[in-house]
Motif scaffolding. Structure first.
Motif, PDB file in Angstrom:
ATOM      1  N   GLU A 109      36.208  27.791  41.506  1.00 58.02           N
ATOM      2  CA  GLU A 109      36.397  27.767  42.958  1.00 58.02           C
ATOM      3  C   GLU A 109      35.393  28.664  43.678  1.00 58.02           C
ATOM      4  O   GLU A 109      35.051  28.407  44.841  1.00 58.02           O
ATOM      5  CB  GLU A 109      37.831  28.150  43.308  1.00 58.02           C
ATOM      6  CG  GLU A 109      38.860  27.129  42.844  1.00 58.02           C
ATOM      7  CD  GLU A 109      40.288  27.522  43.183  1.00 58.02           C
ATOM      8  OE1 GLU A 109      40.470  28.544  43.892  1.00 58.02           O
ATOM      9  OE2 GLU A 109      41.223  26.824  42.755  1.00 58.02           O
ATOM     10  N   GLN A 110      34.918  29.724  43.002  1.00 54.75           N
ATOM     11  CA  GLN A 110      33.887  30.555  43.622  1.00 54.75           C
ATOM     12  C   GLN A 110      32.583  29.768  43.769  1.00 54.75           C
ATOM     13  O   GLN A 110      31.858  29.940  44.756  1.00 54.75           O
ATOM     14  CB  GLN A 110      33.657  31.832  42.795  1.00 54.75           C
ATOM     15  CG  GLN A 110      34.808  32.836  42.829  1.00 54.75           C
ATOM     16  CD  GLN A 110      34.965  33.509  44.187  1.00 54.75           C
ATOM     17  OE1 GLN A 110      34.386  33.096  45.189  1.00 54.75           O
ATOM     18  NE2 GLN A 110      35.766  34.574  44.220  1.00 54.75           N
ATOM     19  N   PHE A 111      32.286  28.899  42.816  1.00 50.47           N
ATOM     20  CA  PHE A 111      31.116  28.031  42.943  1.00 50.47           C
ATOM     21  C   PHE A 111      31.339  27.006  44.060  1.00 50.47           C
ATOM     22  O   PHE A 111      30.445  26.747  44.870  1.00 50.47           O
ATOM     23  CB  PHE A 111      30.850  27.294  41.624  1.00 50.47           C
ATOM     24  CG  PHE A 111      30.305  28.156  40.523  1.00 50.47           C
ATOM     25  CD1 PHE A 111      28.938  28.227  40.299  1.00 50.47           C
ATOM     26  CD2 PHE A 111      31.141  28.897  39.706  1.00 50.47           C
ATOM     27  CE1 PHE A 111      28.420  29.009  39.280  1.00 50.47           C
ATOM     28  CE2 PHE A 111      30.645  29.682  38.687  1.00 50.47           C
ATOM     29  CZ  PHE A 111      29.275  29.742  38.475  1.00 50.47           C
ATOM     30  N   SER A 112      32.531  26.426  44.081  1.00 49.65           N
ATOM     31  CA  SER A 112      32.830  25.388  45.065  1.00 49.65           C
ATOM     32  C   SER A 112      32.728  25.917  46.492  1.00 49.65           C
ATOM     33  O   SER A 112      32.332  25.183  47.410  1.00 49.65           O
ATOM     34  CB  SER A 112      34.231  24.820  44.821  1.00 49.65           C
ATOM     35  OG  SER A 112      34.322  24.227  43.533  1.00 49.65           O
TER      36      SER A 112
ATOM     37  N   LEU B 196      30.624  27.815  47.560  1.00 47.13           N
ATOM     38  CA  LEU B 196      29.191  27.829  47.908  1.00 47.13           C
ATOM     39  C   LEU B 196      28.584  26.439  47.758  1.00 47.13           C
ATOM     40  O   LEU B 196      27.362  26.296  47.697  1.00 47.13           O
ATOM     41  CB  LEU B 196      28.456  28.829  47.002  1.00 47.13           C
ATOM     42  CG  LEU B 196      28.905  30.289  47.142  1.00 47.13           C
ATOM     43  CD1 LEU B 196      28.225  31.157  46.089  1.00 47.13           C
ATOM     44  CD2 LEU B 196      28.601  30.816  48.534  1.00 47.13           C
ATOM     45  N   ARG B 197      29.432  25.422  47.674  1.00 46.69           N
ATOM     46  CA  ARG B 197      29.018  24.017  47.585  1.00 46.69           C
ATOM     47  C   ARG B 197      28.213  23.731  46.319  1.00 46.69           C
ATOM     48  O   ARG B 197      27.272  22.918  46.333  1.00 46.69           O
ATOM     49  CB  ARG B 197      28.231  23.609  48.833  1.00 46.69           C
ATOM     50  CG  ARG B 197      29.017  23.806  50.120  1.00 46.69           C
ATOM     51  CD  ARG B 197      28.291  23.243  51.321  1.00 46.69           C
ATOM     52  NE  ARG B 197      29.046  23.486  52.546  1.00 46.69           N
ATOM     53  CZ  ARG B 197      30.094  22.784  52.970  1.00 46.69           C
ATOM     54  NH1 ARG B 197      30.538  21.793  52.221  1.00 46.69           N
ATOM     55  NH2 ARG B 197      30.697  23.070  54.102  1.00 46.69           N
TER      56      ARG B 197
ATOM     57  N   VAL C 275      39.047  20.781  38.888  1.00 46.20           N
ATOM     58  CA  VAL C 275      37.937  20.640  39.836  1.00 46.20           C
ATOM     59  C   VAL C 275      38.460  20.818  41.257  1.00 46.20           C
ATOM     60  O   VAL C 275      39.660  20.664  41.533  1.00 46.20           O
ATOM     61  CB  VAL C 275      37.253  19.264  39.703  1.00 46.20           C
ATOM     62  CG1 VAL C 275      36.584  19.123  38.341  1.00 46.20           C
ATOM     63  CG2 VAL C 275      38.257  18.129  39.936  1.00 46.20           C
ATOM     64  N   SER C 276      37.520  21.141  42.163  1.00 40.20           N
ATOM     65  CA  SER C 276      37.850  21.258  43.582  1.00 40.20           C
ATOM     66  C   SER C 276      37.408  20.037  44.365  1.00 40.20           C
ATOM     67  O   SER C 276      38.012  19.693  45.385  1.00 40.20           O
ATOM     68  CB  SER C 276      37.195  22.516  44.170  1.00 40.20           C
ATOM     69  OG  SER C 276      37.626  23.676  43.495  1.00 40.20           O
ATOM     70  N   LYS C 277      36.339  19.407  43.901  1.00 38.02           N
ATOM     71  CA  LYS C 277      35.875  18.184  44.566  1.00 38.02           C
ATOM     72  C   LYS C 277      36.741  17.010  44.123  1.00 38.02           C
ATOM     73  O   LYS C 277      37.321  17.028  43.028  1.00 38.02           O
ATOM     74  CB  LYS C 277      34.406  17.920  44.230  1.00 38.02           C
ATOM     75  CG  LYS C 277      33.448  18.941  44.843  1.00 38.02           C
ATOM     76  CD  LYS C 277      31.989  18.586  44.547  1.00 38.02           C
ATOM     77  CE  LYS C 277      31.051  19.568  45.234  1.00 38.02           C
ATOM     78  NZ  LYS C 277      29.623  19.233  45.004  1.00 38.02           N
ATOM     79  N   PRO C 278      36.845  15.971  44.943  1.00 37.12           N
ATOM     80  CA  PRO C 278      37.675  14.819  44.578  1.00 37.12           C
ATOM     81  C   PRO C 278      37.203  14.169  43.287  1.00 37.12           C
ATOM     82  O   PRO C 278      36.010  14.160  42.982  1.00 37.12           O
ATOM     83  CB  PRO C 278      37.491  13.858  45.770  1.00 37.12           C
ATOM     84  CG  PRO C 278      37.030  14.726  46.896  1.00 37.12           C
ATOM     85  CD  PRO C 278      36.237  15.835  46.274  1.00 37.12           C
ATOM     86  N   PRO C 279      38.107  13.615  42.520  1.00 40.39           N
ATOM     87  CA  PRO C 279      37.735  12.955  41.253  1.00 40.39           C
ATOM     88  C   PRO C 279      36.759  11.800  41.450  1.00 40.39           C
ATOM     89  O   PRO C 279      36.047  11.433  40.510  1.00 40.39           O
ATOM     90  CB  PRO C 279      39.084  12.449  40.706  1.00 40.39           C
ATOM     91  CG  PRO C 279      40.110  13.313  41.359  1.00 40.39           C
ATOM     92  CD  PRO C 279      39.567  13.654  42.706  1.00 40.39           C
TER      93      PRO C 279
ATOM     94  N   ILE D 218      21.316  24.495  40.492  1.00 35.26           N
ATOM     95  CA  ILE D 218      22.423  24.333  39.542  1.00 35.26           C
ATOM     96  C   ILE D 218      22.982  22.917  39.635  1.00 35.26           C
ATOM     97  O   ILE D 218      23.531  22.509  40.665  1.00 35.26           O
ATOM     98  CB  ILE D 218      23.541  25.372  39.816  1.00 35.26           C
ATOM     99  CG1 ILE D 218      22.998  26.805  39.636  1.00 35.26           C
ATOM    100  CG2 ILE D 218      24.721  25.141  38.873  1.00 35.26           C
ATOM    101  CD1 ILE D 218      23.994  27.894  39.949  1.00 35.26           C
ATOM    102  N   ASP D 219      22.799  22.162  38.567  1.00 36.15           N
ATOM    103  CA  ASP D 219      23.321  20.803  38.501  1.00 36.15           C
ATOM    104  C   ASP D 219      24.848  20.839  38.493  1.00 36.15           C
ATOM    105  O   ASP D 219      25.507  20.127  39.247  1.00 36.15           O
ATOM    106  CB  ASP D 219      22.777  20.117  37.251  1.00 36.15           C
ATOM    107  CG  ASP D 219      22.896  18.618  37.311  1.00 36.15           C
ATOM    108  OD1 ASP D 219      22.887  18.072  38.431  1.00 36.15           O
ATOM    109  OD2 ASP D 219      23.012  17.973  36.248  1.00 36.15           O
ATOM    110  N   TYR D 220      25.393  21.645  37.612  1.00 35.85           N
ATOM    111  CA  TYR D 220      26.826  21.927  37.643  1.00 35.85           C
ATOM    112  C   TYR D 220      27.096  23.160  36.785  1.00 35.85           C
ATOM    113  O   TYR D 220      26.259  23.591  35.974  1.00 35.85           O
ATOM    114  CB  TYR D 220      27.667  20.723  37.184  1.00 35.85           C
ATOM    115  CG  TYR D 220      27.641  20.419  35.704  1.00 35.85           C
ATOM    116  CD1 TYR D 220      28.539  21.018  34.827  1.00 35.85           C
ATOM    117  CD2 TYR D 220      26.747  19.486  35.182  1.00 35.85           C
ATOM    118  CE1 TYR D 220      28.538  20.719  33.478  1.00 35.85           C
ATOM    119  CE2 TYR D 220      26.741  19.175  33.835  1.00 35.85           C
ATOM    120  CZ  TYR D 220      27.641  19.800  32.994  1.00 35.85           C
ATOM    121  OH  TYR D 220      27.639  19.507  31.657  1.00 35.85           O
TER     122      TYR D 220
END
Length: 564
Positions: free
Chosen positions: A372-375, A377-378, A326-330, A306-308
């Motif tokens: 956030e459920q995806f995040s 799992l990285r 988003v959960s990751k930093p901008p 999964i790319d995104y």
């Protein structure tokens, strides 16, 4: 001698007939009840969260009607208070519920414009009134779903019959004589059994694929873009929770995207080198429990491909700005790429897209956004929403005010164009280029009629997951729609997380009766008693006495008896 005796017999007969007539009158007046109307009512949700009870804990109702929670010196333990939403004082309701004062029941009367069955315009009144009622109802709903209420609470819609009853009840209450068994008034009856726990509620996820095109001899797995929307709802009244915006709008945008990209992917010359995975998930209001179960079913190879993922949430009631959460930093390269792609397309379409970063806490079970459920799992993911702030638990999940008439069809169409163009430029490598792939009046144009038909379907269909069986018509309809545009469409049934327990009895029929005062009945009893005393006194002092009375009603003996 015969004449006086006949006269006395006639008087006795007249007395007996009078007593019989009085008895008939008394029987007829024991309970003067007149049926006024029968209406549908919708019970406040009843659920437990980690064993703690919330919502309305009872369903059966059989009390007189009242119109105020604060009538001085009045015992309301056997009164059902009817309150129009337009007259609700949130502070007073919160105080009454918080102090756990006794009450027979509570019925909130909703304006017809909030009904999922309302096919007309929003009705009379200015926008200020509508906005005010909407704000009151949103606040009231949050108060009720987070309270433990030990009596029945129902919602009903205003109509001429209900309005007439309420007007009478208010007039009666204004006299200082609230309705009771003694004074009469209106009686409200809901014959509902004791609510039972729902056994093993499930969440059902639906997924479909548009496979990308591999180059000849290429053995590597193609990257995947996931487009996801949660389709279920939660609200104070499960039977009224249709969630036109949250998240009917997200579901409609996803299905239109599947239709548009299926046109591109049906032709090998325009098929992209990305797999497109479409997911309609359940359990959204409950920390996106269905999304967690869905992702857990992926093997590692699929997850890593999964790319995104782009999650669609509440994108049908906005004007000039949407938000990417988003959960990751901008500063992350992938997040930058996603945001710039959406921001550029939005600018071309004449509106803005903002970026909101919220760090997740793995140890906290609360999941505010689906991405956030995806995040966790990285997996890189983002949520597109009109909401600028993460909602609280069981908030903004398709409540009483979230219906068709509060939805902006133009906003839904613009959301489709934004996501479609952004995805297409990523898939075909046209980032940063002003290329309009889904141009108006082309074969790839957005279809407003299709969008409207889907919005109409979802806006009249309650979708609270615990009350949906595995193969209800709604799930089958969503599966069919996705199957019309994608392949390998599958259903995944999973048990809802055990921290939530739900109870049945969400809809009932309310019977309203007008009951006469029993004061007149008591007066009749007194009159009857006095009359009987006088009658028997008269019989005792007559020449024949009681024996004459008995002989009047006794049949003459037969010849056989006489012979014996």
């Amino acid at each position: 001698m015969a004449a006086p005796r006949k006269a006395r017999e006639g008087e006795v007969f007249e007395s007996v007939y009078s007593v019989i007539a009085l008895v008939f009158v008394l029987v007829a007046c024991v309970e003067l009840v007149d049926g006024v109307t029968v209406v549908d009512v919708y019970r406040l949700i009843q659920y437990d969260l980690s064993g703690v009870p919330f919502g309305s804990r009872l369903a059966y109702l059989n009390h007189h009607a009242g119109s105020s929670l604060f009538a001085p010196g009045t015992d309301l333990s056997r009164t059902v208070v009817m309150i129009p939403v337009r007259e609700v004082n949130i502070t007073s309701i919160r105080e009454y519920i918080g102090q756990r004062k006794p009450l027979g029941g509570l019925i909130f009367l909703l304006p017809w414009m909030f009904s999922p069955q309302n096919k007309d315009s929003m009705g009379g009144g200015d926008d200020l009134d509508k906005d005010l009622m909407t704000n009151i109802l949103v606040e009231l709903e949050q108060l009720l779903v987070h309270a433990n209420i030990p009596y029945p609470v129902y919602f009903a819609f205003e109509d001429d019959n209900i309005d007439a009853v309420l007007a009478d009840v208010k007039r009666n209450d204004a006299t200082g004589q609230p309705a009771t068994a003694t004074t009469g008034g209106y009686k409200l009856l809901v014959s509902a059994p004791e609510p039972r726990k729902l056994a093993s509620p499930t969440v059902t996820n639906i997924q479909g694929w548009l496979p990308g095109l591999k180059a000849d001899g290429d053995s590597t797995q193609l990257p995947t873009i996931a487009i996801v929307a949660s389709y279920d709802t939660f609200g104070a009244a499960p039977f009224l929770s249709v969630g036109s915006d949250s998240n009917g709008s997200g579901v409609v945008v996803l299905l239109e995207l599947a239709r548009l990209f299926s046109l591109l992917y049906s032709n090998p010359r325009t098929r992209g080198r990305y797999n497109l995975l479409f997911g309609l998930t359940s359990g959204g209001p409950y920390n996106y429990n269905g999304t967690h179960k869905w992702l857990s079913s992926f093997d590692q190879r699929l997850r890593e491909s999964i790319d995104y993922a782009i999650c669609l949430n509440s994108i049908g009631s906005w004007d000039n700005e949407l938000w990417i959460h988003v959960s990751k930093p901008p500063e992350n390269a992938y997040i930058k790429q996603i945001f710039e792609g959406f921001s550029n397309v939005a600018e071309e379409l004449g509106f803005k897209v903002g970026l909101k970063h919220k760090k997740i806490n793995i140890s906290n079970p609360r999941v505010a956004w689906e991405h956030e459920q995806f995040s966790r799992l990285r997996v890189t993911a983002a949520t597109l929403s009109e909401l600028s702030v993460a909602p609280e638990l069981l908030e903004s999940t398709g409540g009483l005010v979230d219906n068709r008439h509060f939805l902006n069809e133009a906003a839904v169409i613009r959301s489709v164009k934004l996501v479609a163009e952004s995805l297409a430029r990523h898939v075909y490598g046209h980032q940063g280029k002003n290329i309009n792939i889904f141009a108006d009046n082309s074969s790839l144009t957005v279809n407003p009629s299709y969008i409207v038909s889907l919005l109409d379907l979802l806006s009249r269909t309650p979708r609270v997951a615990p009350f949906l069986s595995k193969n209800v018509p709604l799930i089958m309809a969503l599966k069919k729609e996705l199957g019309d545009h994608t392949i390998d469409v599958t259903l995944q049934h999973e048990a809802l997380d055990g921290m939530f327990t739900f109870y049945d009895s969400t809809k009932a029929r309310l019977s309203i009766y007008q009951v006469a005062s029993v004061t007149f009945d008591l007066l009749l009893l007194l009159v009857l008693g006095s009359y009987l005393v006088m009658l028997f006194s008269f019989l005792v002092i007559t020449t024949k006495g009681v024996d004459d009375l008995i002989s009047l009603f006794r049949r003459p003996p037969s010849r056989k008896v006489k012979a014996a």
